[in-house]
Enzyme design. Structure first.
Site, PDB file in Angstrom:
ATOM      1  CE  LYS A  15      -1.920  -0.831   3.903  1.00 56.15           C
ATOM      2  NZ  LYS A  15      -1.319  -2.277   4.412  1.00 56.15           N
ATOM      3  NE  ARG A  90      -4.240  -0.591  10.192  1.00 55.06           N
ATOM      4  CZ  ARG A  90      -2.934  -0.261   9.553  1.00 55.06           C
ATOM      5  NH1 ARG A  90      -2.966   1.087   9.220  1.00 55.06           N
ATOM      6  NH2 ARG A  90      -2.120  -1.193   9.496  1.00 55.06           N
ATOM      7  NE  ARG A 129       7.754  -2.809   5.904  1.00 53.67           N
ATOM      8  CZ  ARG A 129       6.617  -2.482   6.151  1.00 53.67           C
ATOM      9  NH1 ARG A 129       5.805  -1.767   5.671  1.00 53.67           N
ATOM     10  NH2 ARG A 129       6.086  -3.190   7.297  1.00 53.67           N
ATOM     11  NE  ARG A 162       6.737  -0.565  10.014  1.00 52.14           N
ATOM     12  CZ  ARG A 162       5.752  -0.679   9.273  1.00 52.14           C
ATOM     13  NH1 ARG A 162       5.529  -0.005   8.033  1.00 52.14           N
ATOM     14  NH2 ARG A 162       4.455  -1.013   9.794  1.00 52.14           N
ATOM     15  NE  ARG A 173       2.046  -4.905  10.993  1.00 53.06           N
ATOM     16  CZ  ARG A 173       3.055  -4.744  10.226  1.00 53.06           C
ATOM     17  NH1 ARG A 173       4.145  -5.464  10.269  1.00 53.06           N
ATOM     18  NH2 ARG A 173       2.947  -4.030   8.978  1.00 53.06           N
TER      19      ARG A 173
HETATM   20  P1  AP5 Z   1       4.973  -1.577   1.985  1.00 57.53           P
HETATM   21  O1  AP5 Z   1       4.563  -0.541   0.646  1.00 57.53           O
HETATM   22  O2  AP5 Z   1       5.575  -0.973   2.834  1.00 57.53           O
HETATM   23  O3  AP5 Z   1       3.449  -2.407   2.409  1.00 57.53           O
HETATM   24  P2  AP5 Z   1       2.343  -1.716   3.181  1.00 57.53           P
HETATM   25  O4  AP5 Z   1       1.212  -2.469   2.572  1.00 57.53           O
HETATM   26  O5  AP5 Z   1       2.529  -0.269   3.156  1.00 57.53           O
HETATM   27  O6  AP5 Z   1       2.745  -2.342   4.720  1.00 57.53           O
HETATM   28  P3  AP5 Z   1       2.822  -1.648   6.094  1.00 57.53           P
HETATM   29  O7  AP5 Z   1       3.385  -2.855   6.860  1.00 57.53           O
HETATM   30  O8  AP5 Z   1       3.278  -0.299   6.238  1.00 57.53           O
HETATM   31  O9  AP5 Z   1       1.187  -1.732   6.363  1.00 57.53           O
HETATM   32  P4  AP5 Z   1       0.541  -1.659   7.775  1.00 57.53           P
HETATM   33  O10 AP5 Z   1      -0.873  -1.400   7.158  1.00 57.53           O
HETATM   34  O11 AP5 Z   1       0.464  -3.031   8.464  1.00 57.53           O
HETATM   35  O12 AP5 Z   1       1.400  -0.794   8.696  1.00 57.53           O
HETATM   36  P5  AP5 Z   1       1.143   0.773   8.807  1.00 57.53           P
HETATM   37  O13 AP5 Z   1       2.386   1.460   8.829  1.00 57.53           O
HETATM   38  O14 AP5 Z   1      -0.023   1.347   8.251  1.00 57.53           O
HETATM   39  O15 AP5 Z   1       5.568  -2.835   1.172  1.00 57.53           O
HETATM   40  C1  AP5 Z   1       6.022  -3.963   2.101  1.00 57.53           C
HETATM   41  C2  AP5 Z   1       7.496  -4.457   1.375  1.00 57.53           C
HETATM   42  O16 AP5 Z   1       7.327  -4.961   0.246  1.00 57.53           O
HETATM   43  C3  AP5 Z   1       8.421  -3.363   1.142  1.00 57.53           C
HETATM   44  O17 AP5 Z   1       9.743  -3.857   1.447  1.00 57.53           O
HETATM   45  C4  AP5 Z   1       8.400  -3.006  -0.391  1.00 57.53           C
HETATM   46  O18 AP5 Z   1       9.410  -2.695  -1.013  1.00 57.53           O
HETATM   47  C5  AP5 Z   1       8.033  -4.438  -0.868  1.00 57.53           C
HETATM   48  N1  AP5 Z   1       6.941  -4.488  -1.966  1.00 57.53           N
HETATM   49  C6  AP5 Z   1       5.845  -3.524  -1.971  1.00 57.53           C
HETATM   50  N2  AP5 Z   1       5.255  -3.887  -3.240  1.00 57.53           N
HETATM   51  C7  AP5 Z   1       5.779  -4.805  -4.079  1.00 57.53           C
HETATM   52  C8  AP5 Z   1       5.780  -5.566  -5.004  1.00 57.53           C
HETATM   53  N3  AP5 Z   1       4.938  -5.137  -5.701  1.00 57.53           N
HETATM   54  N4  AP5 Z   1       6.696  -6.621  -5.333  1.00 57.53           N
HETATM   55  C9  AP5 Z   1       7.726  -6.905  -4.539  1.00 57.53           C
HETATM   56  N5  AP5 Z   1       8.170  -6.226  -3.293  1.00 57.53           N
HETATM   57  C10 AP5 Z   1       6.946  -5.310  -2.981  1.00 57.53           C
HETATM   58  O19 AP5 Z   1       0.577   0.604  10.494  1.00 57.53           O
HETATM   59  C11 AP5 Z   1       1.544   0.268  11.511  1.00 57.53           C
HETATM   60  C12 AP5 Z   1       0.910   0.381  12.823  1.00 57.53           C
HETATM   61  O20 AP5 Z   1       0.427   1.562  12.972  1.00 57.53           O
HETATM   62  C13 AP5 Z   1      -0.517  -0.626  12.966  1.00 57.53           C
HETATM   63  O21 AP5 Z   1      -0.288  -1.813  13.426  1.00 57.53           O
HETATM   64  C14 AP5 Z   1      -1.113   0.276  14.099  1.00 57.53           C
HETATM   65  O22 AP5 Z   1      -0.568   0.030  15.326  1.00 57.53           O
HETATM   66  C15 AP5 Z   1      -0.860   1.614  13.839  1.00 57.53           C
HETATM   67  N6  AP5 Z   1      -1.800   2.267  12.857  1.00 57.53           N
HETATM   68  C16 AP5 Z   1      -1.828   2.729  11.563  1.00 57.53           C
HETATM   69  N7  AP5 Z   1      -2.841   3.148  11.023  1.00 57.53           N
HETATM   70  C17 AP5 Z   1      -3.742   3.192  11.761  1.00 57.53           C
HETATM   71  C18 AP5 Z   1      -5.308   3.236  12.005  1.00 57.53           C
HETATM   72  N8  AP5 Z   1      -5.837   3.973  10.996  1.00 57.53           N
HETATM   73  N9  AP5 Z   1      -5.737   3.105  13.229  1.00 57.53           N
HETATM   74  C19 AP5 Z   1      -5.424   2.531  14.056  1.00 57.53           C
HETATM   75  N10 AP5 Z   1      -3.936   2.244  14.270  1.00 57.53           N
HETATM   76  C20 AP5 Z   1      -3.155   2.644  13.174  1.00 57.53           C
END
Ligand code: AP5
Length: 226
Positions: A15, A90, A129, A162, A173
């Site tokens: 994402k 979310r 990652r 991370r 998660r």
């Molecule tokens: P990446 O693009 O980083 O994936 P992502 O879907 O953004 O993953 P996240 O882990 O950041 O999402 P998340 O929703 O769990 O975490 P968030 O930070 O929002 O890609 C991942 C890897 O794959 C990278 O290495 C990339 O290079 C590689 N890649 C990407 N696309 C590829 C492809 N097509 N082919 C090959 N490789 C590829 O949230 C973290 C924490 O914050 C949550 O657990 C929660 O505690 C809190 N939080 C965040 N938002 C909220 C909310 N709205 N409400 C409450 N708590 C929240």
């Protein structure tokens, strides 16, 4: 009328990677709640102290804190043309809050991009990652490695894993995503906003599919080049 798009999908599906690319293509700013929380934690703010335990455990920060943060950020001038949201909403309550925030500005959601991949792909992406300390630039050990091992290509800062990309937190998660976030797939499908994207392809292919899908399903995207 501003262009407001949500990225929805499991942890690690890509994402953030795609939201960043789409923001550049459309000339609209990207807002990622996970990045905002990590920035607050790094700066040791009150909000960061509140959020840290939740992130470490892989569970959602309270809706009250999260919605207030998003509401406040979206008041920034850079979001007048719209926003590409990544990681928000979310759950159903956050989705309702987002509708309210946009309605207050006379706007509404234009599309929800649901990026999909199998659990194996997700685990492989999260465990490989690496993120840069200075600005959060994203790498993958296999799929988008840095030119110099352990260093960011853009700013030369150290790359780290991370805390929530450890296996036990990844499992939590994914569970939280299934319980709280995945019901939004049906919610947005019923509203005619859901656009499904195969996230298993290489990054440029997924990017192209997203631009194609938006050009087909959403009118008035003058900057989208397919
Ligand atoms: P990446 O693009 O980083 O994936 P992502 O879907 O953004 O993953 P996240 O882990 O950041 O999402 P998340 O929703 O769990 O975490 P968030 O930070 O929002 O890609 C991942 C890897 O794959 C990278 O290495 C990339 O290079 C590689 N890649 C990407 N696309 C590829 C492809 N097509 N082919 C090959 N490789 C590829 O949230 C973290 C924490 O914050 C949550 O657990 C929660 O505690 C809190 N939080 C965040 N938002 C909220 C909310 N709205 N409400 C409450 N708590 C929240």
């Amino acid at each position: 009328m501003s262009v407001n798009i949500v990225f929805l999908g499991p942890p690690g599906v890509g994402k953030g990677t795609q939201a960043h690319l789409l923001a550049k293509s459309l000339g609209i700013h990207h807002l990622a709640t996970g990045d905002l929380f990590r920035e607050e934690i790094k700066n040791q703010t009150e909000l960061g102290r509140k959020a840290k335990n939740y992130l470490d455990q892989g569970v959602l920060v309270s809706d009250e804190v999260t919605v207030a943060m998003v509401r406040e950020r979206l008041q920034g001038d850079q979001y007048q043309k719209g926003v590409i949201l990544d990681g928000f909403p979310r759950n159903r309550d956050q989705a309702a809050a987002l509708d309210g925030i946009l309605a207050q500005r006379g706007n509404a959601l234009r599309a929800v991009l649901f990026v999909k991949a199998s659990p194996q792909v997700i685990i492989e992406r999260l465990s490989g990652r690496r993120v840069c300390r200075a600005a959060g630039h994203n790498y993958h050990l296999l799929y988008s490695p840095p030119r110099v091992e352990g260093k960011c290509d853009i700013d030369g800062s150290e790359l780290y894993q991370r805390d929530d990309d450890r296996p036990e937190v990844i499992a939590r998660r994914i569970e939280v995503y299934r319980e709280s976030t995945s019901p939004l797939i049906e919610h947005y499908r019923q509203r005619g906003l859901l656009v499904e994207i195969d996230g298993e392809q290489p990054i440029p292919v997924v990017q192209e599919k997203i631009l194609e899908a938006l050009a087909i399903s959403v009118n008035d995207f003058p900057k989208v080049q397919v």
